[in-house]
Design a protein around this motif. Structure first.
Motif, PDB file in Angstrom:
ATOM      1  N   ARG A   8       0.852  -1.185   0.000  1.00 33.22           N
ATOM      2  CA  ARG A   8       0.000   0.000   0.000  1.00 33.22           C
ATOM      3  C   ARG A   8       0.888   1.235   0.000  1.00 33.22           C
ATOM      4  NH1 ARG A   8      -5.333   0.555   0.966  1.00 33.22           N
ATOM      5  NH2 ARG A   8      -5.523  -1.597   1.668  1.00 33.22           N
ATOM      6  N   ILE A  11      -0.577   7.389  -9.257  1.00 38.35           N
ATOM      7  CA  ILE A  11      -0.529   6.562  -8.050  1.00 38.35           C
ATOM      8  C   ILE A  11      -0.765   7.474  -6.865  1.00 38.35           C
ATOM      9  CG2 ILE A  11       0.913   5.082  -6.611  1.00 38.35           C
ATOM     10  CD1 ILE A  11       2.379   4.272  -9.183  1.00 38.35           C
ATOM     11  N   LEU A  12      -1.907   7.229  -6.219  1.00 38.89           N
ATOM     12  CA  LEU A  12      -2.316   8.132  -5.156  1.00 38.89           C
ATOM     13  C   LEU A  12      -2.057   7.520  -3.786  1.00 38.89           C
ATOM     14  CD1 LEU A  12      -5.776   9.232  -6.610  1.00 38.89           C
ATOM     15  CD2 LEU A  12      -3.488  10.046  -7.168  1.00 38.89           C
ATOM     16  N   ILE A  61      -2.834   0.518  -3.869  1.00 40.30           N
ATOM     17  CA  ILE A  61      -2.021  -0.678  -3.705  1.00 40.30           C
ATOM     18  C   ILE A  61      -1.255  -0.888  -5.000  1.00 40.30           C
ATOM     19  CG2 ILE A  61      -2.095  -3.186  -3.493  1.00 40.30           C
ATOM     20  CD1 ILE A  61      -4.551  -2.787  -1.678  1.00 40.30           C
ATOM     21  N   GLY A 112       1.973  -2.878 -11.681  1.00 39.85           N
ATOM     22  CA  GLY A 112       0.555  -2.542 -11.735  1.00 39.85           C
ATOM     23  C   GLY A 112       0.096  -1.834 -10.493  1.00 39.85           C
ATOM     24  N   SER A 113      -1.168  -1.462 -10.508  1.00 41.50           N
ATOM     25  CA  SER A 113      -1.735  -0.832  -9.323  1.00 41.50           C
ATOM     26  C   SER A 113      -3.224  -1.123  -9.258  1.00 41.50           C
ATOM     27  CB  SER A 113      -1.483   0.673  -9.329  1.00 41.50           C
ATOM     28  OG  SER A 113      -2.233   1.299 -10.338  1.00 41.50           O
ATOM     29  N   VAL A 114      -3.735  -1.066  -8.052  1.00 45.97           N
ATOM     30  CA  VAL A 114      -5.142  -1.343  -7.804  1.00 45.97           C
ATOM     31  C   VAL A 114      -5.650  -0.300  -6.822  1.00 45.97           C
ATOM     32  CG1 VAL A 114      -6.785  -3.013  -6.898  1.00 45.97           C
ATOM     33  CG2 VAL A 114      -4.787  -3.809  -8.136  1.00 45.97           C
ATOM     34  N   ARG A 115      -6.858   0.147  -7.048  1.00 49.28           N
ATOM     35  CA  ARG A 115      -7.425   1.138  -6.133  1.00 49.28           C
ATOM     36  C   ARG A 115      -8.892   0.809  -5.905  1.00 49.28           C
ATOM     37  NH1 ARG A 115      -7.382   6.218  -9.091  1.00 49.28           N
ATOM     38  NH2 ARG A 115      -5.149   5.978  -8.816  1.00 49.28           N
ATOM     39  N   LYS A 116      -9.323   1.029  -4.686  1.00 49.68           N
ATOM     40  CA  LYS A 116     -10.732   0.800  -4.362  1.00 49.68           C
ATOM     41  C   LYS A 116     -11.262   2.061  -3.697  1.00 49.68           C
ATOM     42  CE  LYS A 116     -13.096  -2.784  -1.782  1.00 49.68           C
ATOM     43  NZ  LYS A 116     -12.916  -4.202  -1.439  1.00 49.68           N
ATOM     44  N   TYR A 117     -12.409   2.527  -4.149  1.00 53.04           N
ATOM     45  CA  TYR A 117     -12.970   3.749  -3.555  1.00 53.04           C
ATOM     46  C   TYR A 117     -13.916   3.396  -2.422  1.00 53.04           C
ATOM     47  CZ  TYR A 117     -11.071   6.031  -7.662  1.00 53.04           C
ATOM     48  OH  TYR A 117     -10.228   6.508  -8.625  1.00 53.04           O
TER      49      TYR A 117
END
Lengths: 209, 209
Positions: B124, B135-136, B140, B204-209
């Motif tokens: 994270r 990438i904020l 992740i 890669g990257s993954v984001r969940k709101y």
DNA sequence: CAAGGCTGTTCTCCAAATGTTCTCTTACAG
DNA sequence: CTGTAAGAGAACATTTGGAGAACAGCCTTG
């Protein structure tokens, strides 16, 4: 069936191997997971060997080998070890310290269950109007089906039954619908409610380099 | 026939298992469903075992197993329909047209296989130094283990054996290592090669709101 | 070669956390 | 009023977590 401490131990060993390329010593594991007894670590390791996660070349220094169990099919399918936090800003403490200090935190990322698959779809984004929200050209966004949304939510909307767009939704005082990009160079577009059909609400995004 | 409380308990357990890969403790279930008594939770669990939804490895910590009864069958496991392209800039053609018009395109997003899980880990991100790469803070990132990288690649690097950071790697003419943020407000940090250990390369990257 | 020192192994002992079984109370529907 | 379910919480049994001593093998060092 492994216990919390055994899980923690396994996680530490995986991180250690990933970082250094060889197995840790028992003492390193002990301090790594926050205890002081090599004997306890050895007990955990035996349990992990028994459970098929590790192999132990008895007696040898650093004589641990990781097995694939738990990473591939069988348990957490699609699971990627989630190691803790990292600083994109300033360097912070090492990953293992972070992880060791946290208990009960999620320590595995399971993409299979990360997003709900019920009433969910994905679309690839074209253009960069949402760039300030960290959504770039080519990203895949995960959308939950919905036919209405609140002000402030980011939605996939169908306009005039023909065009689809991803924007932040706002209702104006005049009863109109405003679709706002997250890009200072672009302007909001305002429609009468009848022209805009909500398709879904943004719940995530995925990107592959 | 199970009661509302039992259903709530079952639902919580399923979510927990989906997220963590192992069963919750009674205390966690209790707080999870908003009560304070482990004894009550135990009573619900017994009812669920009786009804065939659960299995209980008596006495063991986290000793609950989910059974298949009552599960919505036919869940596309890890599969999310991928519908085509969407315009984050200007509206383009409708999704369904796109999807119908394209053949041979990938039409399902399987997060289980989207990223390789071999030698891969996730962390994270804290901070916003990579914000210009989308990438904020809180995202992740998916990282492939590696101990070296080329100029221009984004890497997870360990500095001085203590601090971990995510930056773009550049080798300078002087033989030094430059770790560059993707944020104009921040400056690159330059180290001697010995101080920087590459841990992996961003994939890669993954984001969940 | 002998003496430590480090490492892995085995063991005992104890403390804390967790699961299980109770009893008691309250609310509510019939 | 009665029966049922929800909930709190105490008491107990078991599992789990942890410390640390003792021992054996390997290595280095004098």
């Amino acid at each position: 069936m492994i216990s919390d401490s055994q899980r923690k131990t396994l996680s530490f060993i995986r991180q250690y191997v990933a970082r250094y390329g060889y197995a840790p010593k028992l003492q390193e594991i002990a301090t790594g997971i926050g205890i002081s007894s090599r004997g306890v670590v050895h007990r955990y390791i035996q349990a992990l060997v028994q459970a098929g996660y590790l192999e132990n070349l008895g007696g040898k220094h650093r004589g641990l080998r990781l097995l694939d169990k738990g990473r591939e099919s069988g348990q957490a399918v699609g699971g990627i070890p989630l190691l803790g936090k990292i600083a994109a800003g300033r360097p912070i403490e090492a990953i293992c310290d972070q992880n060791g200090g946290q208990h009960g935190e999620q320590n595995e990322l399971n993409l299979q269950t990360f997003f709900s698959t019920i009433n969910t779809f994905a679309v690839r984004v074209e253009g960069d109007s949402m760039i300030e929200m960290g959504i770039l050209d080519g990203d895949i966004v995960i959308v939950k089906s919905a036919d209405s949304a609140k002000s402030g939510e980011v939605v996939v909307a169908l306009i005039d039954g023909e065009e689809v767009t991803l924007k932040r939704l706002e209702y104006t005082k005049e009863g109109l619908v405003s679709l706002m990009p997250a890009n200072k160079k672009m302007q909001a577009m305002i429609y009468e409610p009848g022209r805009v059909h909500i398709q879904g609400i943004l719940i995530g995004s995925v990107r592959k380099y």
